[in-house]
Design a protein around this motif. Structure first.
Motif: not given
Lengths: 223, 101
Positions: B27-47
């Protein structure tokens, strides 16, 4: 000991390709191949494989209904339902039918071997990229169910009796006869329950009552 | 929604873009780096953090899906949301009416 697997898919080419891949990659014995849902249920019942791999979109009895039938009659048989990628409705239906896992048809055949092992180890298999939307659908379904229950609880005991009679197929005159009230009173009860349930027709009320399990659909009532 | 619904719920930051990388999601803001890495479970929770979904609803869905005990799912959701909050990936706001349910 080899894992005994049943494969159900309408297309022979797919059945044979899957069977070949499984046998080549793992200790698997394909005990049956079924081209439709009825055959899958029949073979699962007679052969009791360790695992049934079932396409959601089978002819005749659908793969989801076949899964439900297999898990009802032979719960020890693990079932993986496979379908096209991103079909969250099929995934949710498979889960509700008791499937032990779901495999997307866009995955590599090699990944299927791992999927089988994970399910046979007791893991519940869901494609990672579908987890979020699946949870969202579960939440929405639960909200709808809770909302419907709140509306049902607004009904008076008499209105619930009337609703049960509507499910049995009664019209307002039959409701009146069954409850020993006037047809006009029966009509008023029906109008009130439609308003409280926030539905627009008797048919809609009946469908809601049956779907939510408030009243079981039975044989038509004779009055 | 019930009267016992909490006043605030987690809301994901919509400006973040997701890029799937196997079992991980960036997950990252457009134009910025490096962003955040999530596992699929954390991403599902974020969704699920859509501004209408309360943590208890997330817990119930997870219990149904994975057959987990409620206490276990509650702990997982609480820890997961705390991580997402600390990372600035979600914020907490008053609950909105649900759209398109």
């Amino acid at each position: 000991m080899a894992t005994r697997v049943l494969i159900a898919d309408e297309h022979r080419l797919i059945r044979e390709a899957v069977a070949e891949a499984l046998v080549a990659e793992a200790a698997v014995n394909v005990v049956a191949e079924a081209a439709d849902g009825y055959r899958a249920v029949s073979d699962a019942g007679s052969l009791l494989p360790d695992l049934a791999l079932i396409n959601a979109d089978l002819p005749g009895l659908s793969g989801i209904d076949a899964c439900l039938a297999i898990k009802s009659s032979s719960p020890a048989v693990s079932v993986i339902v496979f379908s096209h990628s991103g079909d969250a409705d099929a995934l949710l239906s498979a889960i509700e039918a008791g499937a032990d896992g779901y495999f997307g048809m866009e995955e590599e055949l090699a990944a299927l071997v791992g999927a089988l092992e994970r399910v046979l180890d007791g893991e519940f298999l869901v494609p990672a990229h579908m987890l979020g939307q699946l949870l969202q659908r579960l939440i929405r379904r639960r909200r709808r169910s809770e909302g419907a229950l709140e509306r049902y609880l607004r009904l008076t005991p008499r209105e619930r009796e009337v609703l049960a009679l509507l499910v049995e197929g009664c019209d307002h005159e039959a409701v009146a006869a069954a409850l020993v009230i006037s047809p006009q009173t029966a009509r008023t009860h029906i109008q009130n329950l439609l308003r409280k349930l926030e539905v627009h027709s008797r048919l809609e009320a009946v469908a809601l009552a049956v779907d939510q399990g408030w009243v079981e659909a039975g044989a038509p009532r004779r009055v | 929604m019930s009267d016992t619904a909490p006043l605030t719920v987690p809301v994901r930051r919509v400006e973040l873009e997701a890029r799937h990388d196997g079992e991980r999601v960036w997950l990252r803001e457009p134009g910025k780096s490096p962003g955040h890495m999530l596992n699929t479970t954390a991403f599902a929770l974020w969704e699920l953090c859509d501004g209408t979904t309360a943590p208890h609803e997330m817990v119930e869905a997870i219990c149904i899906l994975f057959g987990l005990e409620r206490a276990t799912a509650e702990r997982d959701v609480e820890l997961g949301l705390a991580d997402l909050t600390r990372a600035g990936l979600v914020e907490w706001r008053r609950r909105q009416a649900e759209n398109g349910a």
